[in-house]
Design a protein around this motif. Structure first.
Motif, mmCIF file in Angstrom:
data_model
loop_
_atom_site.group_PDB
_atom_site.id
_atom_site.type_symbol
_atom_site.label_atom_id
_atom_site.label_comp_id
_atom_site.label_asym_id
_atom_site.label_seq_id
_atom_site.Cartn_x
_atom_site.Cartn_y
_atom_site.Cartn_z
ATOM 1 N N ALA A 204 0.948 -1.106 0.082
ATOM 2 C CA ALA A 204 0.074 0.133 0.142
ATOM 3 C C ALA A 204 0.888 1.019 0.087
ATOM 4 N N ASP A 205 1.992 1.293 0.877
ATOM 5 C CA ASP A 205 2.711 2.375 0.883
ATOM 6 C C ASP A 205 3.375 2.836 -0.618
ATOM 7 N N ALA A 206 4.030 1.601 -1.336
ATOM 8 C CA ALA A 206 4.433 1.822 -2.534
ATOM 9 C C ALA A 206 3.465 2.256 -3.476
ATOM 10 N N THR A 207 2.467 1.741 -3.504
ATOM 11 C CA THR A 207 1.403 2.216 -4.326
ATOM 12 C C THR A 207 0.861 3.828 -4.341
ATOM 13 N N ASP A 208 0.859 4.208 -2.978
ATOM 14 C CA ASP A 208 0.324 5.470 -2.730
ATOM 15 C C ASP A 208 1.332 6.459 -3.287
ATOM 16 N N THR A 209 2.964 5.928 -2.976
ATOM 17 C CA THR A 209 3.815 6.885 -3.436
ATOM 18 C C THR A 209 3.833 7.148 -4.898
ATOM 19 N N LEU A 210 3.910 5.833 -5.629
ATOM 20 C CA LEU A 210 3.836 5.723 -7.159
ATOM 21 C C LEU A 210 2.587 6.531 -7.695
ATOM 22 N N ALA A 211 1.523 6.516 -7.095
ATOM 23 C CA ALA A 211 0.173 6.940 -7.544
ATOM 24 C C ALA A 211 0.345 8.558 -7.465
ATOM 25 N N ALA A 212 1.297 9.124 -6.354
ATOM 26 C CA ALA A 212 1.362 10.469 -6.216
ATOM 27 C C ALA A 212 2.224 10.833 -7.705
ATOM 28 N N LEU A 213 3.209 10.085 -7.800
ATOM 29 C CA LEU A 213 4.067 10.314 -8.857
ATOM 30 C C LEU A 213 3.392 10.339 -10.416
ATOM 31 N N LEU A 214 2.693 9.430 -10.607
ATOM 32 C CA LEU A 214 1.584 9.284 -11.702
ATOM 33 C C LEU A 214 0.991 10.376 -11.608
ATOM 34 N N HIS A 215 0.300 11.189 -10.790
ATOM 35 C CA HIS A 215 -0.502 12.022 -10.726
ATOM 36 C C HIS A 215 0.211 13.460 -11.187
ATOM 37 N N THR A 216 1.505 13.541 -10.679
ATOM 38 C CA THR A 216 2.183 14.499 -11.067
ATOM 39 C C THR A 216 2.801 14.575 -12.601
ATOM 40 N N ALA A 217 2.854 13.418 -13.294
ATOM 41 C CA ALA A 217 2.861 13.090 -14.653
ATOM 42 C C ALA A 217 1.874 13.370 -15.544
ATOM 43 N N HIS A 218 0.721 12.906 -14.739
ATOM 44 C CA HIS A 218 -0.514 13.023 -15.582
ATOM 45 C C HIS A 218 -1.640 13.609 -14.623
ATOM 46 N N PRO A 219 -1.805 14.857 -14.508
ATOM 47 C CA PRO A 219 -2.504 15.497 -13.231
ATOM 48 C C PRO A 219 -3.911 15.632 -13.757
ATOM 49 N N GLN A 220 -4.362 15.121 -14.940
ATOM 50 C CA GLN A 220 -5.906 15.077 -15.471
ATOM 51 C C GLN A 220 -6.696 14.234 -14.593
ATOM 52 N N ALA A 221 -5.909 13.337 -13.903
ATOM 53 C CA ALA A 221 -6.606 12.175 -13.237
ATOM 54 C C ALA A 221 -6.208 12.252 -11.608
ATOM 55 N N PRO A 222 -6.956 11.781 -10.869
ATOM 56 C CA PRO A 222 -6.608 12.173 -9.379
ATOM 57 C C PRO A 222 -5.676 10.783 -8.977
ATOM 58 N N ALA A 223 -4.777 10.932 -7.946
ATOM 59 C CA ALA A 223 -4.085 10.234 -7.208
ATOM 60 C C ALA A 223 -4.717 8.551 -7.155
ATOM 61 N N ALA A 224 -6.192 8.893 -6.601
ATOM 62 C CA ALA A 224 -6.590 7.440 -6.489
ATOM 63 C C ALA A 224 -7.085 6.699 -7.567
ATOM 64 N N ALA A 225 -7.059 7.462 -8.885
ATOM 65 C CA ALA A 225 -7.356 6.634 -9.987
ATOM 66 C C ALA A 225 -6.144 5.888 -10.640
ATOM 67 N N HIS A 226 -4.976 6.834 -10.223
ATOM 68 C CA HIS A 226 -3.694 6.264 -10.586
ATOM 69 C C HIS A 226 -3.405 5.043 -9.936
ATOM 70 N N ALA A 227 -3.755 4.991 -8.629
ATOM 71 C CA ALA A 227 -3.414 4.078 -7.796
ATOM 72 C C ALA A 227 -4.180 2.711 -8.256
ATOM 73 N N ALA A 228 -5.482 2.903 -8.488
ATOM 74 C CA ALA A 228 -6.207 1.750 -9.060
ATOM 75 C C ALA A 228 -5.830 1.048 -10.240
ATOM 76 N N ALA A 229 -5.321 2.142 -11.278
ATOM 77 C CA ALA A 229 -4.678 1.743 -12.493
ATOM 78 C C ALA A 229 -3.510 0.973 -12.365
#
Length: 246
Positions: A204-229
């Motif tokens: 869960a920790d790794a997922t949350d951190t990676l999702a935050a980075l994905l959100h920075t790269a692709h801000p059109q989607a929320p971090a929660a959506a990136h975590a699910a993807a």
């Protein structure tokens, strides 16, 4: 990877990575050797708020190679879908360099933060800054090698995304939002394929951190959506012993 040097490179208009002593021995980001799109993306992305500490957390806690992580994101933003064979080719190309050059330099730099009492603090600090510059140059060389490997094998574009060529001008400090959801999905899948080579499960920790980075790269989607993807992509990639897209 040294957070302060990368962050300063993104913040300075001259694109020079300077050490804390401002002694003039800087790495000039306008050097022709540094003109590849991957390096410029890394400088811009790493300077975004929260990116450096998250990358270092992933590096130190989970053994993630930040350069490979950045390449997965850069590929996704550029509309490139990495396959298992691409991840394997990158690791084969740079694994020994990372372990024999980058990691030892990082260890020396960190150790010199608190040198033994008999050593002169000022001169030791100068040595540490010199090692920091060499460490960053070793990271740049690793990235250049990775770019050459991927340029040699070609790539798969993601349907509906805009592909950035190697000659794309340097981005502004904030990476441009991906033009289509497919690009964000590609970044998540690229990361999942890399992570599957390192860990059997995604915490869960790794997922949350990676999702935050994905959100920075692709801000059109929320971090929660990136975590699910990311979780979905990781489950698919690890669901069978052999990645079907290898």
């Amino acid at each position: 990877m040294d957070a302060s040097a990368m962050a300063r490179a993104a913040a300075k208009p001259s694109h020079r990575i300077e050490n804390d002593n401002e002694d003039g021995n800087d790495i000039d980001m306008n050097d022709n050797r540094n003109d590849d799109a991957f390096w410029r993306f890394s400088i811009g992305f790493y300077g975004q708020p929260g990116v450096a500490p998250r990358c270092l957390e992933l590096q130190d806690r989970f053994g993630i190679d930040v350069n490979l992580l950045l390449f997965c994101l850069h590929a996704g933003v550029s509309g490139r879908a990495l396959q298992a064979r691409d991840i394997a080719a990158l690791e084969q190309a740079v694994g020994a360099w990372r372990e024999q050059v980058v990691v030892p330099l990082r260890g020396v730099r960190r150790w010199l933060k608190a040198p033994p009492a008999p050593f002169d603090d000022a001169r030791t600090a100068e040595l540490r800054e010199a090692i920091k510059r060499i460490e960053l140059e070793s990271e740049r060389l690793q990235q250049a090698a990775m770019a050459r490997v991927m340029n040699a094998v070609g790539h798969d574009e993601v349907a509906g995304s805009a592909s950035a060529s190697a000659s794309t001008p340097a981005p502004a400090p904030a990476p441009a939002p991906a033009p289509a959801p497919a690009s964000a999905s590609a970044s998540a899948t690229n990361l999942a394929r890399y992570l599957a080579t390192l860990m059997p499960t995604l915490s869960a920790d790794a997922t949350d951190t990676l999702a935050a980075l994905l959100h920075t790269a692709h801000p059109q989607a929320p971090a929660a959506a990136h975590a699910a993807a990311l979780r979905q992509a990781f489950a698919i990639v690890t669901s069978s012993p052999q990645d079907p897209t290898a």
